[in-house]
Scaffold this motif. Structure first.
Motif, mmCIF file in Angstrom:
data_model
loop_
_atom_site.group_PDB
_atom_site.id
_atom_site.type_symbol
_atom_site.label_atom_id
_atom_site.label_comp_id
_atom_site.label_asym_id
_atom_site.label_seq_id
_atom_site.Cartn_x
_atom_site.Cartn_y
_atom_site.Cartn_z
ATOM 1 N N ALA A 68 5.824 -8.051 -4.990
ATOM 2 C CA ALA A 68 5.312 -6.821 -5.614
ATOM 3 C C ALA A 68 4.783 -5.814 -4.598
ATOM 4 O O ALA A 68 4.803 -4.605 -4.844
ATOM 5 N N GLY A 69 4.359 -6.279 -3.434
ATOM 6 C CA GLY A 69 3.927 -5.365 -2.377
ATOM 7 C C GLY A 69 5.021 -4.399 -1.957
ATOM 8 O O GLY A 69 4.749 -3.333 -1.397
ATOM 9 N N GLN A 70 6.281 -4.749 -2.259
ATOM 10 C CA GLN A 70 7.381 -3.838 -1.951
ATOM 11 C C GLN A 70 7.290 -2.542 -2.752
ATOM 12 O O GLN A 70 7.895 -1.540 -2.385
ATOM 13 N N MET A 71 6.518 -2.541 -3.836
ATOM 14 C CA MET A 71 6.353 -1.287 -4.575
ATOM 15 C C MET A 71 5.713 -0.234 -3.679
ATOM 16 O O MET A 71 6.031 0.945 -3.796
ATOM 17 N N ALA A 72 4.830 -0.642 -2.781
ATOM 18 C CA ALA A 72 4.201 0.302 -1.847
ATOM 19 C C ALA A 72 5.221 0.787 -0.819
ATOM 20 O O ALA A 72 5.248 1.982 -0.489
ATOM 21 N N ALA A 111 1.681 -0.337 -11.410
ATOM 22 C CA ALA A 111 2.316 -0.080 -10.111
ATOM 23 C C ALA A 111 1.687 1.129 -9.424
ATOM 24 O O ALA A 111 1.504 1.145 -8.211
ATOM 25 N N ARG A 112 1.325 2.135 -10.206
ATOM 26 C CA ARG A 112 0.674 3.320 -9.639
ATOM 27 C C ARG A 112 -0.710 2.968 -9.110
ATOM 28 O O ARG A 112 -1.072 3.309 -7.985
ATOM 29 N N GLN A 113 -1.474 2.249 -9.925
ATOM 30 C CA GLN A 113 -2.845 1.912 -9.523
ATOM 31 C C GLN A 113 -2.880 0.957 -8.337
ATOM 32 O O GLN A 113 -3.698 1.122 -7.435
ATOM 33 N N THR A 118 4.965 6.378 -7.473
ATOM 34 C CA THR A 118 5.172 7.612 -8.244
ATOM 35 C C THR A 118 6.624 7.800 -8.665
ATOM 36 O O THR A 118 6.951 8.779 -9.323
ATOM 37 N N TYR A 119 7.501 6.894 -8.273
ATOM 38 C CA TYR A 119 8.917 6.990 -8.633
ATOM 39 C C TYR A 119 9.114 6.615 -10.102
ATOM 40 O O TYR A 119 8.178 6.180 -10.781
ATOM 41 N N THR A 120 10.310 6.784 -10.590
ATOM 42 C CA THR A 120 10.638 6.585 -12.003
ATOM 43 C C THR A 120 10.724 5.107 -12.372
ATOM 44 O O THR A 120 11.363 4.324 -11.672
#
Length: 189
Positions: A68-72, A111-113, A118-120
């Motif tokens: 999940a860190g890949q979201m950053a 994911a934002r928090q 900020t992507y879709t």
């Protein structure tokens, strides 16, 4: 006589676009990834055809995954390339280890928090097996060796809608391999 791979892909694309009968004939003739779209949590749609002429990165995500860190790092990739034309679509999935317990807008908000994403984000979607979203069935037919085996599998779609490649969950979004592939596609336009 069994159908050819092309017949299967055309059939899947046709089935995926069947719900768009009111669209103009030109839109119905879209091929490759542009023939598909994803639902958003708010009920709207993300038609990949809207990004014709732009590369698209489609990533199946999960908020409780070890990756999940890949979201950053996806956010860093998005910030670096969005103004140059890259589109990034996160497709939350609960297919691997039940690691997406959230639903709807709560996924994008988490994911934002947690990661500044900020992507879709699409609605939670099945990405493997017979119930997989039509995009994922098409991608599996196009590149059977590059199917999602875990969360954070990445598909890079070319400007023309062709599936350029799949990148495993272990491939960091800022890896030279993925960044170079995106750069080549951005430069091709």
């Amino acid at each position: 006589m069994s159908p050819t791979r092309r017949q299967i892909v055309v059939g899947i694309a046709g089935a995926a676009s069947a719900g768009f009968a009111s669209r103009p004939a030109a839109a119905q003739a879209l091929t490759g990834a542009h023939a598909f779209g994803f639902d958003k949590p708010d009920g709207r749609r993300i038609p990949l055809a809207d990004y014709l002429g732009r590369p698209i990165l489609v990533v199946n995500t999960a908020t409780r995954c070890g990756y999940a860190g890949q979201m950053a790092t996806l956010e860093q990739l998005w910030q670096r390339y969005q103004t140059r034309g890259l589109m990034l679509v996160a497709v939350p999935s609960n297919d691997f280890g039940g690691q997406e317990p959230l639903d709807g807008a709560a996924i994008a908000e988490a994911a934002r928090q947690s990661y500044g994403a900020t992507y879709t984000f699409a609605e939670k979607t099945v990405v493997r097996g017979p119930e997989a979203h039509p995009f994922y069935r098409w991608a599996a037919a196009e590149k059977p060796a590059d199917t999602p085996r875990w969360n954070f599998h990445k598909y890079l779609i070319g400007r023309d809608g062709a599936l350029l490649g799949g990148f495993s969950a272990a491939t960091d979004p800022l890896s030279p391999q993925l960044v170079q592939a995106i750069g080549r596609e951005l430069a091709a336009g």
